[in-house]
Design a protein around this motif. Structure first.
Motif, PDB file in Angstrom:
ATOM      1  N   GLN A 238       0.860  -1.181   0.000  1.00 47.94           N
ATOM      2  CA  GLN A 238       0.000   0.000   0.000  1.00 47.94           C
ATOM      3  C   GLN A 238       0.896   1.230   0.000  1.00 47.94           C
ATOM      4  N   GLY A 239       0.971   1.869  -1.156  1.00 46.17           N
ATOM      5  CA  GLY A 239       1.769   3.083  -1.232  1.00 46.17           C
ATOM      6  C   GLY A 239       3.261   2.869  -1.119  1.00 46.17           C
ATOM      7  N   GLY A 240       3.733   1.658  -1.279  1.00 50.29           N
ATOM      8  CA  GLY A 240       5.168   1.420  -1.280  1.00 50.29           C
ATOM      9  C   GLY A 240       5.767   1.105   0.069  1.00 50.29           C
ATOM     10  N   VAL A 241       4.978   1.196   1.162  1.00 50.20           N
ATOM     11  CA  VAL A 241       5.538   0.970   2.496  1.00 50.20           C
ATOM     12  C   VAL A 241       6.098  -0.443   2.622  1.00 50.20           C
ATOM     13  N   SER A 242       5.367  -1.435   2.118  1.00 50.88           N
ATOM     14  CA  SER A 242       5.836  -2.813   2.206  1.00 50.88           C
ATOM     15  C   SER A 242       7.113  -3.007   1.392  1.00 50.88           C
ATOM     16  N   ASP A 243       7.195  -2.355   0.251  1.00 52.63           N
ATOM     17  CA  ASP A 243       8.398  -2.472  -0.572  1.00 52.63           C
ATOM     18  C   ASP A 243       9.604  -1.884   0.151  1.00 52.63           C
ATOM     19  N   VAL A 244       9.430  -0.698   0.726  1.00 53.30           N
ATOM     20  CA  VAL A 244      10.543   0.018   1.342  1.00 53.30           C
ATOM     21  C   VAL A 244      11.001  -0.636   2.633  1.00 53.30           C
ATOM     22  N   ARG A 245      10.067  -1.126   3.436  1.00 52.29           N
ATOM     23  CA  ARG A 245      10.420  -1.646   4.754  1.00 52.29           C
ATOM     24  C   ARG A 245      10.695  -3.151   4.747  1.00 52.29           C
ATOM     25  N   VAL A 246      10.233  -3.868   3.704  1.00 51.03           N
ATOM     26  CA  VAL A 246      10.398  -5.332   3.707  1.00 51.03           C
ATOM     27  C   VAL A 246      11.091  -5.825   2.434  1.00 51.03           C
ATOM     28  N   VAL A 247      10.468  -5.610   1.288  1.00 55.17           N
ATOM     29  CA  VAL A 247      10.959  -6.232   0.053  1.00 55.17           C
ATOM     30  C   VAL A 247      12.387  -5.797  -0.271  1.00 55.17           C
ATOM     31  N   ILE A 278      15.808 -15.781  12.136  1.00 55.04           N
ATOM     32  CA  ILE A 278      15.072 -14.604  12.601  1.00 55.04           C
ATOM     33  C   ILE A 278      13.809 -14.487  11.768  1.00 55.04           C
ATOM     34  N   ALA A 279      12.670 -14.256  12.425  1.00 52.13           N
ATOM     35  CA  ALA A 279      11.411 -13.975  11.720  1.00 52.13           C
ATOM     36  C   ALA A 279      11.050 -12.513  11.961  1.00 52.13           C
ATOM     37  N   VAL A 280      10.921 -11.759  10.889  1.00 53.45           N
ATOM     38  CA  VAL A 280      10.568 -10.342  10.974  1.00 53.45           C
ATOM     39  C   VAL A 280       9.110 -10.196  10.541  1.00 53.45           C
ATOM     40  N   ILE A 281       8.254  -9.778  11.459  1.00 50.44           N
ATOM     41  CA  ILE A 281       6.825  -9.686  11.188  1.00 50.44           C
ATOM     42  C   ILE A 281       6.465  -8.222  10.927  1.00 50.44           C
ATOM     43  N   HIS A 282       5.907  -7.975   9.762  1.00 52.12           N
ATOM     44  CA  HIS A 282       5.644  -6.608   9.317  1.00 52.12           C
ATOM     45  C   HIS A 282       4.330  -6.073   9.875  1.00 52.12           C
ATOM     46  N   ARG A 283       4.434  -5.044  10.716  1.00 56.58           N
ATOM     47  CA  ARG A 283       3.283  -4.309  11.276  1.00 56.58           C
ATOM     48  C   ARG A 283       2.182  -5.246  11.805  1.00 56.58           C
ATOM     49  N   PRO A 284       2.527  -6.195  12.665  1.00 55.05           N
ATOM     50  CA  PRO A 284       1.495  -7.128  13.135  1.00 55.05           C
ATOM     51  C   PRO A 284       0.610  -6.505  14.202  1.00 55.05           C
ATOM     52  N   VAL A 306      11.004 -10.668  15.523  1.00 54.39           N
ATOM     53  CA  VAL A 306      11.195  -9.213  15.469  1.00 54.39           C
ATOM     54  C   VAL A 306       9.956  -8.586  14.852  1.00 54.39           C
ATOM     55  N   THR A 307       9.463  -7.539  15.460  1.00 57.62           N
ATOM     56  CA  THR A 307       8.379  -6.753  14.867  1.00 57.62           C
ATOM     57  C   THR A 307       8.972  -5.603  14.062  1.00 57.62           C
ATOM     58  N   GLU A 308       8.553  -5.477  12.806  1.00 55.04           N
ATOM     59  CA  GLU A 308       8.916  -4.333  11.965  1.00 55.04           C
ATOM     60  C   GLU A 308       7.740  -3.357  11.986  1.00 55.04           C
ATOM     61  N   PHE A 309       7.985  -2.136  12.489  1.00 55.73           N
ATOM     62  CA  PHE A 309       6.897  -1.171  12.642  1.00 55.73           C
ATOM     63  C   PHE A 309       7.420   0.226  12.369  1.00 55.73           C
ATOM     64  N   ASP A 310       6.685   0.987  11.558  1.00 62.85           N
ATOM     65  CA  ASP A 310       7.190   2.309  11.173  1.00 62.85           C
ATOM     66  C   ASP A 310       6.155   3.417  11.316  1.00 62.85           C
ATOM     67  N   VAL A 335      12.395  -5.150  18.233  1.00 63.12           N
ATOM     68  CA  VAL A 335      11.595  -4.317  17.323  1.00 63.12           C
ATOM     69  C   VAL A 335      12.561  -3.549  16.422  1.00 63.12           C
ATOM     70  N   GLN A 336      12.213  -3.444  15.155  1.00 60.68           N
ATOM     71  CA  GLN A 336      12.976  -2.576  14.259  1.00 60.68           C
ATOM     72  C   GLN A 336      12.044  -1.526  13.679  1.00 60.68           C
ATOM     73  N   THR A 337      12.575  -0.301  13.548  1.00 61.24           N
ATOM     74  CA  THR A 337      11.742   0.811  13.102  1.00 61.24           C
ATOM     75  C   THR A 337      12.567   1.766  12.250  1.00 61.24           C
ATOM     76  N   SER A 338      11.951   2.901  11.875  1.00 57.78           N
ATOM     77  CA  SER A 338      12.569   3.757  10.864  1.00 57.78           C
ATOM     78  C   SER A 338      13.111   5.083  11.379  1.00 57.78           C
ATOM     79  N   THR A 339      12.693   5.543  12.582  1.00 60.05           N
ATOM     80  CA  THR A 339      13.141   6.845  13.066  1.00 60.05           C
ATOM     81  C   THR A 339      13.448   6.800  14.557  1.00 60.05           C
ATOM     82  N   MET A 340      14.305   7.714  15.004  1.00 59.96           N
ATOM     83  CA  MET A 340      14.623   7.803  16.429  1.00 59.96           C
ATOM     84  C   MET A 340      13.414   8.247  17.260  1.00 59.96           C
ATOM     85  N   PRO A 341      12.615   9.233  16.820  1.00 63.86           N
ATOM     86  CA  PRO A 341      11.422   9.579  17.612  1.00 63.86           C
ATOM     87  C   PRO A 341      10.485   8.392  17.806  1.00 63.86           C
ATOM     88  N   LEU A 342      10.348   7.557  16.786  1.00 62.78           N
ATOM     89  CA  LEU A 342       9.493   6.383  16.909  1.00 62.78           C
ATOM     90  C   LEU A 342      10.134   5.365  17.849  1.00 62.78           C
TER      91      LEU A 342
END
Length: 565
Positions: A238-247, A278-284, A306-310, A335-342
């Protein structure tokens, strides 16, 4: 070496390209021809020192314009014409070894120059290909100008004999991949020969496995290092988020031959072997008994989870979910994420948080700024009406003033498109990431409104790095973007409608200056924000998680004891 370039197309083998380690510092392409492969790789890893050697002077001259360095010469006479004090991280033989008098000697010599963890890539024609047998059986074998029966081929290898060649040079085979072409013809040939094959003790299916690939790709390492499996799930794009954070991160990891990196449905995750996993689960949304069951299944299979959440988790609370009771963050190892504030928000739920900023896998070819009399204004985002509403009157005012000089390309947001009072506009509904990037690359200005809110402050600067990679000038709010855009140099920052009007008119009035801003943004992304530059960090983190698995398991039991009852 490979014969003059006139015999070969100016083409980068995509399968070979995908196996070059994305984090390589120095790469040597032996038989580089015009440098197409190296040029394609430099769009993925622009800071790499890309070296090439080819026997044809005309081809080498073009390669010099594309690669960091290129020379013309016979590699068997001068095996290493470059100074490589830190070693070479990857040496590529793309359809080369079969042209050499003594590939055994050359490979053994080149291995001396490999860095301690260096990789060798070989692409070669398969002498066991069915068409060889067909021509021999029918008496029609003859050499040709190019291809499998190229008249300049001096050596022939099977998968077994190539394995022996690599081993004799002191290399450990990492993997081998077939390049099958026209498999239907291969299947028909083997089916016709099946009785004869069985008569001589050869299973037809086994022969087909050897005879179908036109070529094989070998990947070997100087050192035999431990492998690790990282399997990621992915939400529907959806809008490229899955591509950028996972694929794309998984694709980046898979270029390292130590990594078994892949994307799979959660229910299909199974260990590839008895190796770290390692299993990385996208936005569960791991809630209640169903969430508990999902994690337990992975734990039972020996995975660290690992939870991937952005995004800021407050959106879940707005849906009536209690983040503290859910297992999305506290019920996983990390958990892995995309920004320090998050990360600062998520660390309250789980202290094991890693930040991997969004990065660009590959710089696209640029197609914009062709007509100084016209610019395309791109807007492609989801759920941003609260961010752009106050700016729509200004956009319509400027659109009326400049007429066809300003065209609008809108993606995803029907309300934004409908609010534009101009005939010079186009709309695309929800599209895949490839379409998104294609439309962005055809634009000159990218609009990035983002109002100041707790939720938005945790967002990433993805829109800016996507625009910068495509050489598109960013027109953005200071929220998130103010910390990364150099105002007036790599983009323009606006804080209110009046500043938006001024900035947009400035971009339209001075197209060459706008192009310079866009190019500066591309240079920034090229030097700082490529996925290539974080591959080592990601691999190191995954290995550290596995090394601390006992500690992490104990911490998980303390945070989420219900998982273990």
């Amino acid at each position: 070496m490979k014969p003059p370039h006139k015999h070969y197309p100016d083409y980068a083998n995509p399968e070979l390209l995908d196996k070059i380690p994305l984090n390589a510092r120095t790469v040597l392409d032996v038989g580089c021809a015009q440098g197409a492969l190296g040029a394609a790789y430099l769009r993925r890893n622009p800071t790499c020192r890309m070296l090439g050697i080819d026997v044809d002077e005309e081809a080498a001259e073009l390669a010099r314009q594309r690669l960091t360095e290129a020379v013309c010469g016979d590699v068997e006479q001068t095996p290493m014409p470059f100074e490589v004090p830190e070693g070479i991280d990857c040496i590529i033989y793309g359809d080369v070894l079969e042209h050499l008098v003594d590939p055994w000697a050359l490979l053994a010599e080149h291995v001396k120059y490999l860095s301690p963890q260096g990789t060798v890539l070989v692409c070669m024609p398969n002498v066991e290909h069915w068409s060889f047998a067909a021509k021999l059986l029918t008496g029609t074998f003859d050499y040709e100008e190019q291809g499998l029966f190229d008249k300049t081929h001096l050596r022939w290898f099977t998968p077994r004999t190539m394995g022996k060649l690599l081993a004799s040079a002191g290399l450990a085979l990492a993997d081998i991949a077939p390049r099958p072409i026209n498999t239907q013809a291969a299947e028909q040939f083997v089916q016709a020969l099946a009785p004869g094959l069985k008569a001589i003790g050869v299973e037809p299916q086994e022969f087909l496995n050897r005879a179908a690939p036109l070529q094989f790709l070998w990947r070997a390492r100087k050192a035999q290092l431990g492998n690790i499996e990282v399997t990621a799930t992915m939400l529907a794009p959806q809008g490229g988020v899955s591509d950028v954070r996972v694929v794309e991160p998984m694709r980046a990891l898979s270029t390292d031959s130590r990594m078994i990196a892949k994307v799979a449905p959660e229910e299909a995750i199974e260990p590839a072997a008895e190796i770290p996993r390692i299993a990385v689960i996208h936005r569960p949304l791991l809630n209640g008994a169903a969430g508990k069951q999902r994690i337990r299944r992975l734990l039972d299979k020996g995975y660290l989870v690992v939870t991937e959440f952005d995004d800021h988790p407050m959106f879940m609370e707005e849906r009536g979910l209690d983040v503290h009771q859910m297992l999305t963050f506290r019920g996983v190892h990390a958990v892995q994420t995309s920004t320090m504030p998050l990360a600062e928000v998520l660390v309250a739920e789980n202290p094991e948080v890693a930040v991997f900023p969004n990065g660009v896998f590959e710089l696209p070819a640029v197609h914009n700024f062709a007509d100084p009399e016209q610019m395309t204004f791109f807007f492609g985002a989801l759920n941003r009406q609260a961010d752009w509403a106050e700016y729509m009157p200004v956009l319509n005012e400027v659109a009326r003033a400049v007429g066809p000089r300003l065209r609008f390309q809108v993606l995803f947001d029907q309300a934004f498109y409908n609010a534009l009072e101009t005939p010079h506009k186009s709309f695309e509904p929800l599209a895949d990431y490839t379409t998104y990037k294609k439309l962005l690359c055809q634009s000159e200005i990218s609009f990035m409104p983002l109002s100041d809110s707790v939720f938005n402050r945790a967002k990433s600067d993805l829109k800016f790095i996507e625009a910068g990679a495509a050489r598109v000038a960013a027109l953005a709010n200071p929220t998130v973007y103010g910390s990364v855009i150099e105002d007036g140099k790599t983009g323009l920052i606006f804080r209110n409608p009046a500043e938006l009007r001024s900035s947009l008119l400035r971009l339209l009035a001075y197209p060459e200056a706008t192009k310079r801003v866009a190019q500066a943004a591309r240079d920034y992304v090229s030097s700082k924000r490529m996925l290539a530059y974080q591959v080592d960090e990601r691999i190191k983190w995954y290995h550290s998680l596995w090394a601390r698995r006992d500690e992490l398991n104990e911490a998980l039991k303390a945070r989420a004891p219900e998982l273990f009852t």
